[in-house]
Every structure is written in structure tokens, then in C-alpha cells.
Scaffold this active site. Structure first.
Site, PDB file in Angstrom:
ATOM      1  N   GLY A  97      41.425  38.514  44.423  1.00 38.50           N
ATOM      2  CA  GLY A  97      42.254  39.533  43.787  1.00 38.50           C
ATOM      3  C   GLY A  97      41.565  40.029  42.540  1.00 38.50           C
ATOM      4  O   GLY A  97      40.737  39.324  41.951  1.00 38.50           O
ATOM      5  N   GLN A 102      41.245  44.063  34.405  1.00 36.62           N
ATOM      6  CA  GLN A 102      40.046  43.223  34.390  1.00 36.62           C
ATOM      7  C   GLN A 102      38.760  44.040  34.396  1.00 36.62           C
ATOM      8  O   GLN A 102      37.681  43.496  34.155  1.00 36.62           O
ATOM      9  CB  GLN A 102      40.039  42.262  35.584  1.00 36.62           C
ATOM     10  CG  GLN A 102      41.096  41.183  35.475  1.00 36.62           C
ATOM     11  CD  GLN A 102      41.047  40.266  36.675  1.00 36.62           C
ATOM     12  OE1 GLN A 102      41.613  40.583  37.719  1.00 36.62           O
ATOM     13  NE2 GLN A 102      40.368  39.139  36.566  1.00 36.62           N
ATOM     14  N   CYS A 141      40.285  32.250  37.830  1.00 36.69           N
ATOM     15  CA  CYS A 141      40.401  33.671  37.505  1.00 36.69           C
ATOM     16  C   CYS A 141      39.002  34.213  37.246  1.00 36.69           C
ATOM     17  O   CYS A 141      38.199  33.568  36.571  1.00 36.69           O
ATOM     18  CB  CYS A 141      41.271  33.831  36.257  1.00 36.69           C
ATOM     19  SG  CYS A 141      41.469  35.540  35.742  1.00 36.69           S
ATOM     20  N   LEU A 142      38.715  35.399  37.765  1.00 32.94           N
ATOM     21  CA  LEU A 142      37.391  35.995  37.582  1.00 32.94           C
ATOM     22  C   LEU A 142      37.114  36.317  36.117  1.00 32.94           C
ATOM     23  O   LEU A 142      35.965  36.493  35.735  1.00 32.94           O
ATOM     24  CB  LEU A 142      37.253  37.261  38.433  1.00 32.94           C
ATOM     25  CG  LEU A 142      37.281  37.050  39.956  1.00 32.94           C
ATOM     26  CD1 LEU A 142      37.235  38.390  40.671  1.00 32.94           C
ATOM     27  CD2 LEU A 142      36.135  36.159  40.423  1.00 32.94           C
ATOM     28  N   HIS A 183      49.622  36.363  40.404  1.00 31.55           N
ATOM     29  CA  HIS A 183      48.507  36.242  39.454  1.00 31.55           C
ATOM     30  C   HIS A 183      48.024  37.637  39.032  1.00 31.55           C
ATOM     31  O   HIS A 183      47.833  37.905  37.845  1.00 31.55           O
ATOM     32  CB  HIS A 183      47.382  35.440  40.125  1.00 31.55           C
ATOM     33  CG  HIS A 183      46.136  35.289  39.311  1.00 31.55           C
ATOM     34  ND1 HIS A 183      45.621  34.062  38.962  1.00 31.55           N
ATOM     35  CD2 HIS A 183      45.269  36.211  38.799  1.00 31.55           C
ATOM     36  CE1 HIS A 183      44.511  34.243  38.255  1.00 31.55           C
ATOM     37  NE2 HIS A 183      44.276  35.535  38.147  1.00 31.55           N
ATOM     38  N   GLU A 184      47.854  38.523  40.016  1.00 29.75           N
ATOM     39  CA  GLU A 184      47.334  39.869  39.719  1.00 29.75           C
ATOM     40  C   GLU A 184      48.355  40.701  38.950  1.00 29.75           C
ATOM     41  O   GLU A 184      47.994  41.432  38.027  1.00 29.75           O
ATOM     42  CB  GLU A 184      46.907  40.581  41.001  1.00 29.75           C
ATOM     43  CG  GLU A 184      45.797  39.886  41.783  1.00 29.75           C
ATOM     44  CD  GLU A 184      44.625  39.429  40.938  1.00 29.75           C
ATOM     45  OE1 GLU A 184      44.281  40.126  39.955  1.00 29.75           O
ATOM     46  OE2 GLU A 184      44.058  38.367  41.234  1.00 29.75           O
ATOM     47  N   HIS A 187      48.256  39.977  35.375  1.00 26.33           N
ATOM     48  CA  HIS A 187      47.164  40.659  34.667  1.00 26.33           C
ATOM     49  C   HIS A 187      47.612  42.026  34.155  1.00 26.33           C
ATOM     50  O   HIS A 187      47.214  42.449  33.068  1.00 26.33           O
ATOM     51  CB  HIS A 187      45.962  40.873  35.594  1.00 26.33           C
ATOM     52  CG  HIS A 187      45.002  39.723  35.624  1.00 26.33           C
ATOM     53  ND1 HIS A 187      44.359  39.272  34.495  1.00 26.33           N
ATOM     54  CD2 HIS A 187      44.548  38.953  36.647  1.00 26.33           C
ATOM     55  CE1 HIS A 187      43.553  38.256  34.828  1.00 26.33           C
ATOM     56  NE2 HIS A 187      43.653  38.046  36.129  1.00 26.33           N
TER      57      HIS A 187
HETATM   58 ZN   LIG Z   1      42.742  36.584  37.233  1.00 23.62          ZN
END
Ligand SMILES: [Zn+2]
Length: 222
Positions: A97, A102, A141-142, A183-184, A187
Site C-alpha cells: 500500500g 507518502q 511502513c515504507l 493503515h493507508e 496516512h
Molecule cells: Zn505506511
């Protein structure tokens, strides 16, 4: 329960470009007979692609990660291009995701791919029918590299919104898919997994994050 007891030396940025800084376009004129195997070469290439993608993803503590994204009002080519770029980055970075915040874009858009069904994008997402059952699992998380923390989330919900062309879309999700979209969506509200875990895990995560160099360019809100 963190079974990953990753040794906290974050110096493993052993860049392979010591003598040679150009990873491409070198003519293969090495005369030693055992160069890297095909698999090694592929793995190194995938890792280079992953790193390049991560460099385009805002890393904690980038302030963009803490901002609330705005509702999308215009469904145009720029939005389609954004979605396409985000899907590419998500795949290259090996994520499931990616939210627009981000990549420094404050629009309510995220892409996700929790299963083999192919990547999906959702614009102006809203959750409904959120079940009362909750489950705790480790999340990464990225934007928080090397961090994995336990996060408790509802296991069942409906995600509704628009696709990038402006059509209504609805996804009924359970388990992993439900977790990924929560999660997304977090963000898009400036919320990170470290906000949703227990105090001890947060402390450990912040310790992990502190020594990391910031991999991104200076933040300029667009
Ligand atoms: Zn994340």
C-alpha cells in the site's frame, strides 16, 4: 511480541558502489570467469530498484507524513498519473500500500494490493460497517524503514470511494486487506503505526528511527 531481534546497527548501507558508481551501461568486459550468477544479479537489481523507490517515498520524520490530505475534487489526467506513479513505487518498493502523503502529495488517494488481485486505487476513501472484532498484528511502513510494530485494528470493514476516473467503488474487506486499507487511510490523516502501538514498542521504534539518515529531499508542500 517482536520475534525480530534485529541488531541495532543501522550501518548496513554498504553501498556496492565503491569504485564504480555507474551501475548501468558498463560493458561486460570482466575477464574473470565467475561473475555474479544470474540470481545474484537479479537480486542486486531488485534491491537497487527498491532503494530507488524508497528514496522517492517520504521518510519519517518528514513533516508531510503528519499532514491531513485534502479531498480530491478534480478527476483529471494529473490524478491518473499520480495513481500510476504510486502503483509503480509501491511495487518497486515491495509494499502492499502507498498513500499520496507518502510522496508529498496532500490529496486523499491511496493505492493498495493486499492479494494477487492486482493493484487498486481509491480516491476520497471512507470506511463503513467497521466490525467490532479486532486483531493485533505486526505492521511495517515504507516511510518507517526497519520498524515493525504490533497494531490492533478491526478485522472487517467496507471501503468506499471513487476510482481515479471518478466512478463509485466499494470493497468489502476482511483480515489482511482490511488492515492494509486502515493503515493507508491513517496516512491520509497524518497518523502512523507508531501512534497506534503500545508505549514500549513506540519507544523501541523511535530508537530504531533516530539514527537513520533522511533519504529525501527537503519538503516543499505542493
Ligand atoms: Zn505506511
Amino acid at each position: 511480541m517482536t520475534e525480530h531481534d534485529h541488531s541495532h546497527d543501522h550501518d548496513h548501507d554498504h553501498d556496492h558502489h565503491h569504485g564504480h558508481d555507474h551501475d548501468h551501461d558498463h560493458d561486460h568486459d570482466h575477464d574473470h570467469d565467475h561473475g555474479p550468477s544470474a540470481e545474484e544479479f537479479e537480486r542486486a537489481q531488485a534491491e537497487a530498484i527498491r532503494r530507488r523507490a524508497l528514496q522517492q517515498i517520504r521518510q519519517y520524520p518528514d513533516p508531510a507524513l503528519r499532514l491531513r490530505a485534502n479531498e480530491v475534487e478534480i478527476f483529471d489526467e494529473a490524478l491518473m498519473n499520480l495513481v500510476e506513479r504510486m502503483i509503480g513505487l509501491m511495487k518497486d518498493a515491495g509494499g502492499v500500500g502507498l498513500a499520496a502523503t507518502q510522496v508529498g502529495i496532500l490529496q486523499r488517494v491511496f493505492v493498495f494490493e493486499p492479494d494477487e488481485d492486482g493493484p487498486k486505487a481509491i480516491v476520497n476513501p471512507v470506511l463503513s460497517n467497521v466490525g467490532s472484532d479486532k486483531d493485533s498484528d505486526e505492521e511495517g511502513c515504507l516511510s518507517l524503514q526497519h520498524v515493525r510494530v504490533e497494531v490492533e485494528r478491526p478485522t472487517k470493514l467496507t471501503l468506499s470511494g471513487k476510482d481515479p476516473e471518478g466512478n463509485d467503488v466499494t470493497h468489502d474487506l476482511e483480515g489482511y486487506g482490511a488492515r492494509v486499507v486502515q493503515h493507508e487511510l491513517d496516512h491520509l490523516d497524518g497518523v502512523l503505526i507508531i501512534d497506534r502501538t503500545d508505549a514500549a514498542s513506540r519507544k523501541e521504534a523511535l530508537g530504531t528511527l533516530r539514527p537513520r539518515p533522511v533519504l529525501t529531499e527537503p519538503v516543499l508542500p505542493r
